[in-house]
Design a protein around this motif. Sequence first.
Motif, mmCIF file in Angstrom:
data_model
loop_
_atom_site.group_PDB
_atom_site.id
_atom_site.type_symbol
_atom_site.label_atom_id
_atom_site.label_comp_id
_atom_site.label_asym_id
_atom_site.label_seq_id
_atom_site.Cartn_x
_atom_site.Cartn_y
_atom_site.Cartn_z
ATOM 1 N N VAL A 1 0.840 -1.201 0.000
ATOM 2 C CA VAL A 1 0.000 0.000 0.000
ATOM 3 C C VAL A 1 0.878 1.255 0.000
ATOM 4 C CG1 VAL A 1 -1.617 1.342 1.395
ATOM 5 C CG2 VAL A 1 -1.977 -1.109 1.081
ATOM 6 N N ASP B 1 -6.914 6.152 -6.139
ATOM 7 C CA ASP B 1 -7.130 4.869 -5.470
ATOM 8 C C ASP B 1 -5.985 4.562 -4.510
ATOM 9 O OD1 ASP B 1 -8.476 2.158 -5.240
ATOM 10 O OD2 ASP B 1 -6.505 1.558 -6.008
ATOM 11 N N GLU C 1 -6.289 6.833 -1.399
ATOM 12 C CA GLU C 1 -7.340 6.458 -0.457
ATOM 13 C C GLU C 1 -6.958 5.211 0.340
ATOM 14 O OE1 GLU C 1 -10.746 6.194 -2.984
ATOM 15 O OE2 GLU C 1 -11.142 8.369 -2.930
ATOM 16 N N ARG C 2 -6.298 4.249 -0.282
ATOM 17 C CA ARG C 2 -5.885 3.048 0.447
ATOM 18 C C ARG C 2 -4.786 3.378 1.459
ATOM 19 N NH1 ARG C 2 -3.565 -0.844 -2.369
ATOM 20 N NH2 ARG C 2 -3.264 0.325 -4.299
ATOM 21 N N TYR C 3 -3.844 4.231 1.065
ATOM 22 C CA TYR C 3 -2.799 4.658 2.002
ATOM 23 C C TYR C 3 -3.407 5.431 3.173
ATOM 24 C CZ TYR C 3 -0.417 8.995 3.340
ATOM 25 O OH TYR C 3 -0.004 10.116 4.015
ATOM 26 N N ASP D 1 -6.501 5.327 4.346
ATOM 27 C CA ASP D 1 -7.259 4.398 5.206
ATOM 28 C C ASP D 1 -6.326 3.665 6.162
ATOM 29 O OD1 ASP D 1 -9.631 5.123 4.023
ATOM 30 O OD2 ASP D 1 -9.763 3.361 2.725
#
Length: 395
Positions: free
Chosen positions: A90, A185, A188-190, A192
Motif C-alpha cells: 500500500v 485509489d 485512499e488506500r494509504y 485508510d
Amino acid sequence: VAYGSSESVGSSIIMQTFVRSPCSRAMTRLSSVAPLFRRRVSSIPVVDISPWTMAGASDSAKRLAGAQLGKAFETAGFAVIEGHGVPANVLEAMRLKSNHFFQYAPEHVKHAIKAAPLHGAQGYHVQGHENVAQLLGDFSRKPDMVERIWFRNLHNLQSKGGCGASVHDDLPKFPNEDEVPGFRDALERYFDGFCDVHRTLMAMAECALELPAGYFDPFYGPNMGTETSVANYLRQRCASGKVDAPKLDDDDDDVAFGAHTDSGGLTILSTDAPGLEVYLADGWTPVPLIDGTLVVNVGRLLSRWTNDRWLASIHRVKKPANRRLTLVSFFSPRADAIVGGLPTCDVPLYEPFLVKDFLHQRHLLHIPPEQRSHEEQTIRKEFWEAADPTTRQEA
C-alpha cells in the motif's frame, strides 16, 4: 471537573465531563511538577506496536507497548513504530504514483490542481509557497525547498473538523486520472491505513495516560480533522514560485524544510530517505530510517492537552542527496471539541480551549505580524513557544 469533548446542539455547546481515574494519584507527581524534570534522551525511540495491531496479544504486552510509546512522547515527542499493520504494498503503490506525478506529469497537469498560495490550501503547492519556520516566529528564512499536494478530510469530505477546515473551505484537488492513473485509489488506500494506525495510537495513548478505554473517541470520530500531504523535498531551490521555474545552484542552505513544531494532535509519516531531524538534549538528532517503519510525533495541541507531559518537539528536514518523498497525515480533534485538562491531570497548566480557536491561532503564525488585523497582532506564546529539551533534566 475534567473537561471533555463538546457536542453542538443548536447554538449551544454541551460539555462532557469525566470522573477522575482511580489511577490518577500515581500520576500526580508527573502532572503537577513543572515539565522541566524529564529524562534527557539523545536518540529517537523505536516502539513495536504489534501487540495492539495483531490478535492474541496479552494485556501485559499491550500495557508494555503503551508505556513505551508514552515514554517516547514524554522524552522525545517522536517515535519510530514497528508492527503498525499498514501493508508494504500500500505504501509502495502510493510512493510510485506520487513519484510519477512529481517527476513525469506534464506541467499543465500540475497547474490544473494548483493551490492558492496559502498554508493548508488544498491542491498542488509549488516550491516557494511554504515557510514552516514561521510557526516559531522566524520570518527570515527563505521559502522551504518542497513541492507538495495537500488534501484535507479525505475520510469525510463534508467534515468541518479541525486542521484548518474553518480557514480554507475548499475542496480536494486530485491529479487527472488519465495522466496519473491510479493516483486517487492509491491515496485512499494509504490514507485508510494511516487512519487505522491513528485509531491504534489513540487507544495506546489512553493506556499510556491511564485514561478509560474510549476516552478520546468523542473528540475524534467522523468529524475529526485530517490533513494529508504528499511532499517532494528538493535538493535545489527554485528561482521563483512558478511550476517550471529554473533551479538555483548557489544556495548554501543545507536545510530544505525549516525548524518548526506541528500544530494538531498526532502526525504519522512514511519517508524514503534520511533527513528528518529532531532537536533533543544533545542538539539536532536524526530520525532513524528503518525499513517497514513509520514515524509518529506529537503536535502542539496534543502536548497542551497532556499538560505538556508529551512534547511537541522542534524538527526540520535537511537537504536530500537528490530528492526525498514523504507521505504524511496530520490528525486533530473535531473543530467544535473543547479541550482541557485530562482527568488524570491534577494541576492544569492551561484553560480549556476550543479546537478551532487553537488551530486558528496557529494558522495566524504563517502571516507576518504587519499583515494581521489589529486584533490579531499579538499571539500568546503558548501557541508558538516550544519546550527546550536541553533544559530537561532527570528528576
